[in-house]
Design an enzyme around this catalytic site. Structure first.
Site, PDB file in Angstrom:
ATOM      1  N   SER A 253       0.819  -1.209   0.000  1.00 25.18           N
ATOM      2  CA  SER A 253       0.000   0.000   0.000  1.00 25.18           C
ATOM      3  C   SER A 253       0.860   1.269   0.000  1.00 25.18           C
ATOM      4  CB  SER A 253      -0.951  -0.064   1.192  1.00 25.18           C
ATOM      5  OG  SER A 253      -2.110   0.656   0.901  1.00 25.18           O
ATOM      6  N   HIS A 394      -7.529  -5.834   0.266  1.00 26.22           N
ATOM      7  CA  HIS A 394      -6.301  -5.048   0.363  1.00 26.22           C
ATOM      8  C   HIS A 394      -5.494  -5.539   1.568  1.00 26.22           C
ATOM      9  CE1 HIS A 394      -4.003  -1.370  -0.273  1.00 26.22           C
ATOM     10  NE2 HIS A 394      -4.133  -1.048   1.004  1.00 26.22           N
TER      11      HIS A 394
END
Ligand code: GCU
Length: 414
Positions: A253, A394
């Protein structure tokens, strides 16, 4: 190959967020900047330095050259960590010329009973005690983002935060395959909030007082975090249990954006891995899908150089796009990963940056992603540019690590 963004109409199911596009038919048709390919030699000598400078000027800012030499102190060694599987060390990194920087504590696990090991290098969101489940890892005392769910109280870690990031760092699995792991808390380098730089590396290096406005081309937090990764690489050159010639930089990320920026600047990272890095990372900025330049520069202006915000809502005017960032790694192996539910990061935009960087690898006689269309879910592709879109959200999972371990092994065990 076409430099136009490929459009296929496929409406994706995602909880709508006002003003955010999740319709593939509406991503836009802006042309990507031309890589201007000639020969491998001209790429290395001329085009690559030009593009690297564009990323400094317009996206991440330039890392100051005069930071000074780091000092490394091994503060603790445990020969029988993880039930005897590994040796665990802590290394305090400081800057004698910049005493205002509080320094960084690196945790290094090396496999026992093997020769100098290739090593994965990456920053964590929660600190060393969150990466490891071993109860004797010192609890970070540094600033952390407040979070009830993550047991961060008054911006500090509590005992309950131990091991909370361990699923993203499957230490046993990595060490059993003969790889070492070196990690540090990203907030050691700079706390992740708009004013964080005042207590971090950037103030210690570039500013004396508070309230200074950063100028175009000056580094943001991603640049500072990336600098930290390179200092870990410095230390690893000196540790006999690590093969300093085989380092893979990895991040998830915002820390995947960071591993990309560290990996393209520092060629000692022989493998570069971006896990769900999204906007400001591997995802093409000209695609209006999920997070955009406008959204990210508003929410996290401190990550970038101020110039980047000028392309909010006008990515087409930016001299670079992210296929050029991926291409800066060439001819080194680079891996881009997406997650099927992570539309915010724009999975297809992440794939396309790899696809459009592939012609640069071809200049070196190497194959990039090797396919024209984004592969089906859970189908890794690519030779020198690896790509997969894992089922799920995610995150970093064992599936992701399985691919990275295979990828590094394939390129290194030759
Ligand atoms: C936010 C941000 C992303 C970033 C992510 C993360 O969602 O918008 O750009 O990648 O945080 O770091 O988890």
């Amino acid at each position: 190959s076409s430099l136009f963004l490929l459009l296929t109409a496929s409406a994706l199911a995602q909880t709508p967020r006002p003003g955010v596009n999740y319709d593939e038919a509406k991503v836009g048709t802006d042309r990507l900047p031309d890589l201007k390919l000639t020969t491998a030699q001209e790429w290395t000598q001329k085009r690559r330095p030009e593009i690297l400078e564009l990323f400094e000027d317009y996206v991440y800012g330039k890392t100051p050259a005069n930071i000074g030499a780091p000092k490394f102190e091994v503060t603790a060694t445990k020969a029988d960590a993880l039930g005897g599987l590994a040796t665990r060390k802590f290394i305090h990194v400081s800057l004698p010329d910049r005493p205002a920087w509080p320094g960084m504590d690196v945790m290094l696990y090396t496999p026992n009973g093997t020769k100098a090991a290739p090593c994965f290098v990456g920053l964590s969101f929660g600190g060393n005690h969150a990466v490891s489940t071993e109860p004797d890892v010192p609890l970070s005392t540094r600033w952390m983002r407040e979070s009830k769910e993550k047991h961060i109280v008054d911006h500090r870690a509590t005992e309950a935060t131990r091991g909370t990031e361990s699923s993203r760092w499957p230490l046993e699995m990595i060490l059993k395959q003969g790889f070492a792991v070196a990690t540090a808390y990203y907030g050691d380098i700079e706390p992740d909030h708009a004013d964080g730089w005042k207590d971090g590396l950037r103030a210690a290096v570039s500013r004396d007082g508070a309230g200074t406005v950063w100028k175009d081309g000056e580094w943001g937090a991603i640049g500072a975090w990336a600098w930290g990764l390179s200092r870990i690489a410095d230390y690893l050159q000196t540790d006999a249990q690590v093969d300093g010639k085989h380092l893979a930089v990895i991040g998830h990320s915002r820390l995947g954006k960071t591993s990309l920026w560290a990996g393209v600047q520092d060629e000692r990272f022989g493998v570069v891995i971006s896990n769900d890095s999204g906007e400001g990372g591997a995802a093409l900025m000209r695609r209006d899908f999920g997070e955009t330049t406008a959204i990210i520069t508003k929410a996290f202006p401190h990550w970038f150089t101020p110039n980047y915000a000028k392309y909010a809502g006008n990515a087409a005017a930016c001299p670079v796009d992210m296929h050029m960032l991926i291409a800066l790694a060439a001819p080194r192996p680079i891996y881009i990963a997406s997650a099927s539910e992570d539309h915010w990061a724009d999975q297809k935009g992440e794939f396309l940056s790899g696809k459009y960087a592939s012609p640069v690898y071809a200049l070196f006689g190497k194959q990039g992603v090797g396919v024209d269309a984004q592969p089906a879910i859970d189908t890794p592709v690519g030779d020198f540019i690896g790509y997969h879109n894992r089922t799920g959200k995610h995150d970093v999972t064992d599936y992701d690590w399985t691919q990275y371990l295979k990828f590094a092994s394939r390129h290194w065990v030759k």
